[in-house]
Design a protein around this motif. Structure first.
Motif, PDB file in Angstrom:
ATOM      1  N   PHE A 148      25.038   6.139   5.429  1.00 33.62           N
ATOM      2  CA  PHE A 148      23.715   6.489   4.916  1.00 33.62           C
ATOM      3  C   PHE A 148      22.695   6.365   6.025  1.00 33.62           C
ATOM      4  CE2 PHE A 148      24.650   2.081   4.031  1.00 33.62           C
ATOM      5  CZ  PHE A 148      23.521   1.393   4.416  1.00 33.62           C
ATOM      6  N   ASN A 149      21.562   6.989   5.831  1.00 32.48           N
ATOM      7  CA  ASN A 149      20.478   6.964   6.819  1.00 32.48           C
ATOM      8  C   ASN A 149      19.368   6.024   6.384  1.00 32.48           C
ATOM      9  OD1 ASN A 149      21.621   8.873   8.598  1.00 32.48           O
ATOM     10  ND2 ASN A 149      20.954  10.525   7.278  1.00 32.48           N
ATOM     11  N   VAL A 150      18.758   5.398   7.368  1.00 30.81           N
ATOM     12  CA  VAL A 150      17.644   4.485   7.137  1.00 30.81           C
ATOM     13  C   VAL A 150      16.467   4.949   7.991  1.00 30.81           C
ATOM     14  CG1 VAL A 150      16.842   2.129   7.577  1.00 30.81           C
ATOM     15  CG2 VAL A 150      19.084   2.495   6.562  1.00 30.81           C
ATOM     16  N   GLN A 151      15.318   5.036   7.381  1.00 26.37           N
ATOM     17  CA  GLN A 151      14.085   5.340   8.100  1.00 26.37           C
ATOM     18  C   GLN A 151      13.525   4.021   8.631  1.00 26.37           C
ATOM     19  OE1 GLN A 151      12.815   8.469   8.545  1.00 26.37           O
ATOM     20  NE2 GLN A 151      14.601   9.248   7.445  1.00 26.37           N
ATOM     21  N   LEU A 152      13.347   3.917   9.937  1.00 28.26           N
ATOM     22  CA  LEU A 152      12.876   2.670  10.539  1.00 28.26           C
ATOM     23  C   LEU A 152      11.522   2.236   9.976  1.00 28.26           C
ATOM     24  CD1 LEU A 152      13.958   3.198  14.263  1.00 28.26           C
ATOM     25  CD2 LEU A 152      15.176   2.016  12.431  1.00 28.26           C
ATOM     26  N   ALA A 153      10.660   3.184   9.727  1.00 27.69           N
ATOM     27  CA  ALA A 153       9.325   2.859   9.201  1.00 27.69           C
ATOM     28  C   ALA A 153       9.401   2.202   7.822  1.00 27.69           C
ATOM     29  CB  ALA A 153       8.468   4.121   9.134  1.00 27.69           C
ATOM     30  N   ASP A 154      10.403   2.563   7.027  1.00 27.96           N
ATOM     31  CA  ASP A 154      10.562   1.961   5.694  1.00 27.96           C
ATOM     32  C   ASP A 154      10.782   0.454   5.774  1.00 27.96           C
ATOM     33  OD1 ASP A 154      10.288   4.447   4.561  1.00 27.96           O
ATOM     34  OD2 ASP A 154      12.427   4.687   4.085  1.00 27.96           O
ATOM     35  N   TYR A 155      11.337  -0.002   6.886  1.00 23.82           N
ATOM     36  CA  TYR A 155      11.640  -1.422   7.067  1.00 23.82           C
ATOM     37  C   TYR A 155      10.725  -2.064   8.113  1.00 23.82           C
ATOM     38  CZ  TYR A 155      15.569  -0.418   4.107  1.00 23.82           C
ATOM     39  OH  TYR A 155      16.333  -0.035   3.022  1.00 23.82           O
ATOM     40  N   LYS A 156       9.631  -1.377   8.416  1.00 30.38           N
ATOM     41  CA  LYS A 156       8.612  -1.864   9.359  1.00 30.38           C
ATOM     42  C   LYS A 156       9.215  -2.269  10.700  1.00 30.38           C
ATOM     43  CE  LYS A 156       5.334  -2.915   5.850  1.00 30.38           C
ATOM     44  NZ  LYS A 156       4.640  -3.823   5.029  1.00 30.38           N
ATOM     45  N   ILE A 157      10.164  -1.451  11.161  1.00 33.65           N
ATOM     46  CA  ILE A 157      10.736  -1.644  12.496  1.00 33.65           C
ATOM     47  C   ILE A 157       9.918  -0.773  13.443  1.00 33.65           C
ATOM     48  CG2 ILE A 157      12.785  -1.363  13.937  1.00 33.65           C
ATOM     49  CD1 ILE A 157      14.431  -1.755  11.303  1.00 33.65           C
ATOM     50  N   SER A 158       9.182  -1.407  14.318  1.00 39.57           N
ATOM     51  CA  SER A 158       8.260  -0.704  15.217  1.00 39.57           C
ATOM     52  C   SER A 158       8.966  -0.205  16.460  1.00 39.57           C
ATOM     53  CB  SER A 158       7.129  -1.636  15.636  1.00 39.57           C
ATOM     54  OG  SER A 158       6.413  -2.062  14.502  1.00 39.57           O
ATOM     55  N   ILE A 159       8.538   0.964  16.890  1.00 36.82           N
ATOM     56  CA  ILE A 159       9.018   1.545  18.142  1.00 36.82           C
ATOM     57  C   ILE A 159       7.840   1.523  19.111  1.00 36.82           C
ATOM     58  CG2 ILE A 159       9.974   3.595  19.253  1.00 36.82           C
ATOM     59  CD1 ILE A 159      11.082   4.388  16.482  1.00 36.82           C
ATOM     60  N   PRO A 160       8.021   0.922  20.282  1.00 40.10           N
ATOM     61  CA  PRO A 160       6.913   0.859  21.254  1.00 40.10           C
ATOM     62  C   PRO A 160       6.380   2.252  21.587  1.00 40.10           C
ATOM     63  CG  PRO A 160       8.728  -0.544  21.949  1.00 40.10           C
ATOM     64  CD  PRO A 160       9.217   0.251  20.770  1.00 40.10           C
ATOM     65  N   ALA A 161       5.087   2.363  21.769  1.00 45.27           N
ATOM     66  CA  ALA A 161       4.424   3.642  22.039  1.00 45.27           C
ATOM     67  C   ALA A 161       5.001   4.352  23.263  1.00 45.27           C
ATOM     68  CB  ALA A 161       2.927   3.427  22.221  1.00 45.27           C
ATOM     69  N   LEU A 162       5.428   3.596  24.237  1.00 41.17           N
ATOM     70  CA  LEU A 162       5.970   4.163  25.471  1.00 41.17           C
ATOM     71  C   LEU A 162       7.193   5.047  25.233  1.00 41.17           C
ATOM     72  CD1 LEU A 162       5.764   4.197  28.596  1.00 41.17           C
ATOM     73  CD2 LEU A 162       7.260   2.198  28.610  1.00 41.17           C
ATOM     74  N   VAL A 163       8.011   4.689  24.242  1.00 38.81           N
ATOM     75  CA  VAL A 163       9.248   5.446  23.983  1.00 38.81           C
ATOM     76  C   VAL A 163       9.272   6.072  22.578  1.00 38.81           C
ATOM     77  CG1 VAL A 163      10.667   4.169  25.623  1.00 38.81           C
ATOM     78  CG2 VAL A 163      10.459   3.340  23.271  1.00 38.81           C
ATOM     79  N   ARG A 164       8.167   6.015  21.872  1.00 34.24           N
ATOM     80  CA  ARG A 164       8.106   6.472  20.481  1.00 34.24           C
ATOM     81  C   ARG A 164       8.596   7.909  20.294  1.00 34.24           C
ATOM     82  NH1 ARG A 164       3.057   4.577  18.531  1.00 34.24           N
ATOM     83  NH2 ARG A 164       4.198   2.675  18.147  1.00 34.24           N
ATOM     84  N   ASP A 165       8.257   8.798  21.197  1.00 28.53           N
ATOM     85  CA  ASP A 165       8.661  10.202  21.070  1.00 28.53           C
ATOM     86  C   ASP A 165      10.098  10.441  21.525  1.00 28.53           C
ATOM     87  OD1 ASP A 165       6.163  10.848  20.084  1.00 28.53           O
ATOM     88  OD2 ASP A 165       5.356  11.342  22.073  1.00 28.53           O
ATOM     89  N   LYS A 166      10.712   9.446  22.113  1.00 30.85           N
ATOM     90  CA  LYS A 166      12.071   9.599  22.638  1.00 30.85           C
ATOM     91  C   LYS A 166      13.117   8.829  21.820  1.00 30.85           C
ATOM     92  CE  LYS A 166      10.221  10.321  27.193  1.00 30.85           C
ATOM     93  NZ  LYS A 166       9.580   9.647  28.262  1.00 30.85           N
TER      94      LYS A 166
END
Length: 180
Positions: A148-166
């Motif tokens: 199954f797939n999990v959306q990181l935002a649903d679990y408040k897992i942050s992605i640093p701005a530096l690599v957010r688009d990657k």
């Protein structure tokens, strides 16, 4: 005196039957994968603990976040410290049930397509999920698997701005449990 012996026999019999209905594994495999333009991210743990109650369809599993291993040590360090905050949120867990348990014959070899629904707790957040799963019975050995797939935002897992688009915002999780 005979009543007491009979009562003890019934109690012991009930416990044995109940134990036969519950399957346990201490070496379940959980992995996740995320394809990204920067670098594919993949990790596995083979120490997940799970219980499956054949009578009720209840299924639970738990994994320690620090037990996930990566090919690269630096990726594992970032995963534990920056993304999953594993000191603060040391485990992930699922508590649910097989919705359509009547599809499964635990006494007959086969692959049974079922639906599992329950609560997945990850990064301190609990969300209800429903996913297709497969229960396999082969030579009295029982296993369960689901992707199954999990959306990181649903679990408040942050992605640093530096690599957010990657970095992918969705992670594919695969669960494979072979019960003893």
């Amino acid at each position: 005196m005979k009543w007491w012996i009979f009562s003890c026999f019934l109690t012991i019999n009930t416990v044995v039957v109940s134990a036969q209905d519950r399957l346990i594994t201490k070496n379940g495999t959980i992995s996740f994968y995320s394809k990204t333009p920067l670098e594919d991210i993949e990790a596995h743990t083979r120490t997940s603990i799970s219980v499956l109650d054949k009578k009720t369809g209840q299924i639970e599993f738990i994994a320690l976040i620090k037990s996930f291993t990566f090919e690269k040590a630096l990726m594992q360090e970032h995963f534990n410290e920056n993304y999953m905050e594993s000191d603060k949120f040391p485990k992930s867990a699922f508590k649910g049930r097989i919705v359509d348990l009547t599809k499964v014959d635990f006494n007959k070899d086969g692959k049974y397509m079922v639906t599992v629904a329950g609560d997945l707790t990850l990064h301190g957040i609990t969300k209800t999920i429903t996913t297709p799963a497969i229960i396999t019975v082969q030579n009295r050995n029982i296993s369960a698997s689901a992707d199954f797939n999990v959306q990181l935002a649903d679990y408040k897992i942050s992605i640093p701005a530096l690599v957010r688009d990657k970095i992918s915002k969705t992670v594919k999780i695969a669960v494979n449990l072979k019960y003893d």
